[in-house]
Design a protein around this motif. Structure first.
Motif, PDB file in Angstrom:
ATOM      1  N   VAL A   1      45.757  40.199  46.161  1.00 36.61           N
ATOM      2  CA  VAL A   1      45.314  40.735  47.454  1.00 36.61           C
ATOM      3  C   VAL A   1      44.139  41.683  47.266  1.00 36.61           C
ATOM      4  N   ALA A   2      44.161  42.457  46.187  1.00 34.08           N
ATOM      5  CA  ALA A   2      43.089  43.422  45.950  1.00 34.08           C
ATOM      6  C   ALA A   2      41.758  42.742  45.649  1.00 34.08           C
ATOM      7  N   SER A   3      41.797  41.547  45.047  1.00 36.88           N
ATOM      8  CA  SER A   3      40.553  40.932  44.573  1.00 36.88           C
ATOM      9  C   SER A   3      40.161  39.637  45.271  1.00 36.88           C
ATOM     10  N   TYR A   4      41.134  38.870  45.761  1.00 32.27           N
ATOM     11  CA  TYR A   4      40.809  37.518  46.213  1.00 32.27           C
ATOM     12  C   TYR A   4      41.393  37.173  47.578  1.00 32.27           C
ATOM     13  N   LEU A   5      41.617  38.172  48.397  1.00 30.59           N
ATOM     14  CA  LEU A   5      42.244  37.923  49.696  1.00 30.59           C
ATOM     15  C   LEU A   5      41.440  36.969  50.561  1.00 30.59           C
ATOM     16  N   TYR A   6      40.121  36.963  50.388  1.00 28.88           N
ATOM     17  CA  TYR A   6      39.271  36.146  51.258  1.00 28.88           C
ATOM     18  C   TYR A   6      38.836  34.839  50.597  1.00 28.88           C
ATOM     19  N   SER A   7      39.464  34.500  49.494  1.00 30.61           N
ATOM     20  CA  SER A   7      39.207  33.203  48.887  1.00 30.61           C
ATOM     21  C   SER A   7      39.633  32.090  49.839  1.00 30.61           C
TER      22      SER A   7
ATOM     23  N   SER B   1      38.226  35.110  31.517  1.00 29.87           N
ATOM     24  CA  SER B   1      37.286  34.863  32.609  1.00 29.87           C
ATOM     25  C   SER B   1      37.592  35.733  33.819  1.00 29.87           C
ATOM     26  N   PRO B   2      37.468  37.056  33.679  1.00 30.79           N
ATOM     27  CA  PRO B   2      37.786  37.956  34.802  1.00 30.79           C
ATOM     28  C   PRO B   2      36.765  37.844  35.934  1.00 30.79           C
ATOM     29  N   GLY B   3      37.257  38.032  37.164  1.00 35.34           N
ATOM     30  CA  GLY B   3      36.375  38.035  38.322  1.00 35.34           C
ATOM     31  C   GLY B   3      35.828  36.684  38.710  1.00 35.34           C
ATOM     32  N   THR B   4      36.463  35.617  38.257  1.00 30.93           N
ATOM     33  CA  THR B   4      35.982  34.264  38.525  1.00 30.93           C
ATOM     34  C   THR B   4      37.038  33.454  39.274  1.00 30.93           C
ATOM     35  N   LEU B   5      36.658  32.228  39.606  1.00 29.77           N
ATOM     36  CA  LEU B   5      37.610  31.331  40.262  1.00 29.77           C
ATOM     37  C   LEU B   5      38.770  30.990  39.334  1.00 29.77           C
ATOM     38  N   VAL B   6      38.525  31.049  38.021  1.00 29.82           N
ATOM     39  CA  VAL B   6      39.607  30.825  37.061  1.00 29.82           C
ATOM     40  C   VAL B   6      40.662  31.908  37.204  1.00 29.82           C
ATOM     41  N   GLU B   7      40.243  33.168  37.290  1.00 31.31           N
ATOM     42  CA  GLU B   7      41.208  34.246  37.463  1.00 31.31           C
ATOM     43  C   GLU B   7      41.915  34.126  38.805  1.00 31.31           C
ATOM     44  N   GLU B   8      41.184  33.774  39.852  1.00 29.69           N
ATOM     45  CA  GLU B   8      41.799  33.605  41.171  1.00 29.69           C
ATOM     46  C   GLU B   8      42.925  32.577  41.102  1.00 29.69           C
ATOM     47  N   ALA B   9      42.646  31.436  40.483  1.00 24.61           N
ATOM     48  CA  ALA B   9      43.658  30.377  40.387  1.00 24.61           C
ATOM     49  C   ALA B   9      44.826  30.812  39.502  1.00 24.61           C
ATOM     50  N   ALA B  10      44.524  31.528  38.411  1.00 27.02           N
ATOM     51  CA  ALA B  10      45.588  31.970  37.507  1.00 27.02           C
ATOM     52  C   ALA B  10      46.522  32.962  38.199  1.00 27.02           C
ATOM     53  N   LEU B  11      45.978  33.901  38.948  1.00 25.37           N
ATOM     54  CA  LEU B  11      46.814  34.856  39.677  1.00 25.37           C
ATOM     55  C   LEU B  11      47.647  34.152  40.743  1.00 25.37           C
ATOM     56  N   ARG B  12      47.008  33.244  41.461  1.00 28.74           N
ATOM     57  CA  ARG B  12      47.698  32.534  42.544  1.00 28.74           C
ATOM     58  C   ARG B  12      48.886  31.746  41.997  1.00 28.74           C
TER      59      ARG B  12
ATOM     60  N   ARG C   1      31.311  32.797  43.584  1.00 26.38           N
ATOM     61  CA  ARG C   1      31.036  33.229  44.956  1.00 26.38           C
ATOM     62  C   ARG C   1      32.146  32.770  45.894  1.00 26.38           C
ATOM     63  N   ILE C   2      32.656  31.580  45.663  1.00 30.75           N
ATOM     64  CA  ILE C   2      33.763  31.066  46.471  1.00 30.75           C
ATOM     65  C   ILE C   2      35.002  31.939  46.284  1.00 30.75           C
ATOM     66  N   ALA C   3      35.293  32.298  45.035  1.00 27.53           N
ATOM     67  CA  ALA C   3      36.463  33.134  44.763  1.00 27.53           C
ATOM     68  C   ALA C   3      36.352  34.475  45.469  1.00 27.53           C
ATOM     69  N   GLY C   4      35.135  34.983  45.615  1.00 30.73           N
ATOM     70  CA  GLY C   4      34.928  36.249  46.291  1.00 30.73           C
ATOM     71  C   GLY C   4      34.969  36.166  47.796  1.00 30.73           C
ATOM     72  N   GLY C   5      35.140  34.956  48.337  1.00 29.75           N
ATOM     73  CA  GLY C   5      35.283  34.805  49.782  1.00 29.75           C
ATOM     74  C   GLY C   5      34.093  34.186  50.474  1.00 29.75           C
ATOM     75  N   ASP C   6      33.119  33.681  49.715  1.00 30.41           N
ATOM     76  CA  ASP C   6      31.942  33.047  50.324  1.00 30.41           C
ATOM     77  C   ASP C   6      32.268  31.590  50.650  1.00 30.41           C
TER      78      ASP C   6
END
Length: 465
Positions: A210-216, A176-187, A45-50
């Motif tokens: 930007v397409a998936s985690y801009l609001y992280s 682990s697609p769509g998770t905080l792991v993917e967010e960190a890996a892309l970043r 939820r955090i990775a999605g911008g919550d």
């Protein structure tokens, strides 16, 4: 979906119980892997911008820490509980708790080796962590720990083996697609690709982030890496591609990104990139321009410092409301005004001083001009704008292939705009026609200007506020 709803309800009950006398009983009633699954849901939820889930993550980590400290060897006979211990450690857990719990567990040697490597990683011993985790393939272990293991190994190898690091970060995303792991890996991939000079990988990772985690809540770290990468790879990334990526952002984020690019590009002497970014920041989106933003006025002025009428630049700088600037930008404004004034002053003085001593015979002047024309390498021609002065390798300002200098290669004015590079000397067109050596005072002033601009960032510190 139903499973997530159940876990979400469990999280709510746990957080309501926290602080009450029954919280210990609630923790003991749940297995460690159940608590860690709740943590992973919160992190997704955090990775999605919550951002509201951040306090929940902190509380769950606290509860998991207490549960892991109380866990005994019997608890860890369940493989899911030991894997949960590893995931907890790689999610920012307490290394003391992980080490103590692992010492009580009776499990396979590979799992114990992962625990040892994780503890070394958490305690800031990267060499030991790399050596311990090196033989373990993240794709060969259960996916719930494989994704985290790939992320940790990729982070550890970012400096020593960036190619392998990028491969590991790809594996983390795959597991682990769509998770905080993917967010960190892309970043992290964005920064590594930029450091490697891999423009294609940099653009791809930036677009995906930007397409998936801009609001992280961690997107500010991506912004740092993206701006730095655009500056580093400015010769390999087209302005259209930069615009494609930023067009996926909301207008305010896009404006801030362009302001930061304009600022660094202006300081580094990348006039074309600075002008592009300043114009995009000033233009805004959907007709909502930012012409009154003092930052856009400042950075656009810097991008034309040596290619526009200096009087106009000084006038524009003088109209900027410095009260609306950060302290770093005020320092930049002061330096820009000083530099703009210096561009003109030496030229006028030198032109007046030059008139008196010029009394040699006409035949001597003709001879000197003929010699300079016959041997351009020995002619005292002006240096390339933006380059350090080099009497041996100096070349005309319009030359498309100047000799690069060690610390200035990326700061040179692009060869695609030679006409603008010559605009500053043309200001003195009312003066009598002179030979190439008579342009020295002008180019000396321009060179001095570039030196000062190259030193401005020492006044600025880190990224703009």
């Amino acid at each position: 979906m139903k499973g997530r709803s159940v876990i979400g309800g469990m999280i709510a009950l746990l957080l309501l119980a926290a602080g009450s006398p029954s919280v210990a009983s609630a923790q003991e009633a749940l297995q460690p892997y159940q608590l860690v699954r709740s943590l992973q849901l919160i992190q997704d939820r955090i990775a999605g911008g919550d951002h509201a889930a951040l306090p929940m993550q902190a509380k769950l980590l606290e509860m998991i820490d207490a549960r892991m400290r109380d866990a005994n060897a019997e608890d860890f006979k369940e493989p899911k509980n030991f894997r949960a211990l590893l995931v907890y450690g790689m999610s920012g857990g307490n290394p003391v708790t992980v080490a103590a719990a692992a010492s009580r567990a009776m499990t396979d040697p590979q799992s114990l080796a992962i625990a040892k490597g994780v503890v070394a990683y958490l305690n800031g011993r990267p060499a030991e962590a790399i050596e311990t985790l090196k033989p373990i393939d993240p794709m060969s272990v259960p996916a719930d720990i494989g994704a985290f293991l790939a992320l940790v190994k990729g982070s550890l190898l970012a400096s020593d083996d960036p190619v392998q690091a990028l491969t590991l970060l790809d594996e983390a995303r795959l597991l682990s697609p769509g998770t905080l792991v993917e967010e960190a890996a892309l970043r992290r991939s964005v920064g590594i690709a930029a450091a490697q000079g891999d423009a294609i990988r940099f653009v791809l990772a930036s677009t995906q982030y930007v397409a998936s985690y801009l609001y992280s809540p961690y997107a500010s770290q991506f912004a740092d890496a993206f701006v730095s990468g655009v500056i580093t790879l400015h010769m390999a990334i087209s302005q259209d591609k930069i615009a494609d990526i930023t067009s996926m952002m909301d207008p305010e984020r896009e404006k801030v990104i362009y302001l930061r690019i304009a600022r660094y590009a202006a300081i580094d002497g990348m006039t074309e990139l600075s002008a592009f970014a300043s114009a995009k920041a000033e233009l805004g989106r959907d007709g909502n321009g930012n012409q009154d933003d003092p930052r856009t006025q400042l950075y656009s002025s810097l991008s034309t410092m040596t290619s526009a009428n200096v009087d106009e630049v000084l006038a524009k700088l003088g109209k900027i409301d410095r009260r609306k600037l950060s302290q770093g930008d005020r320092d930049l404004l002061d330096a820009a005004q000083a530099v703009a004034g210096e561009v003109m002053a030496p030229v006028k003085a030198a032109a007046n001083a030059e008139a008196a001593p010029k009394t040699p015979a006409k035949d001597d002047e003709a001879k000197s001009a003929a010699e300079a024309s016959a041997n351009p390498a020995n002619a005292d021609l002006p240096p390339v704008e933006g380059a350090m002065p080099d009497p041996v390798a100096a070349a005309p300002a319009a030359s498309p292939s100047p000799a690069p200098q060690p610390a200035q290669a990326s700061a040179e004015t692009p060869a695609s705009a030679p006409a603008k590079a010559d605009a500053a000397p043309v200001v003195q067109a009312s003066a009598p026609a002179r030979t190439a050596d008579a342009q020295d005072p002008i180019d000396a002033a321009v060179t001095s200007t570039r030196h000062q601009l190259d030193q401005i960032d020492q006044l600025l510190g880190a990224a703009p506020k």
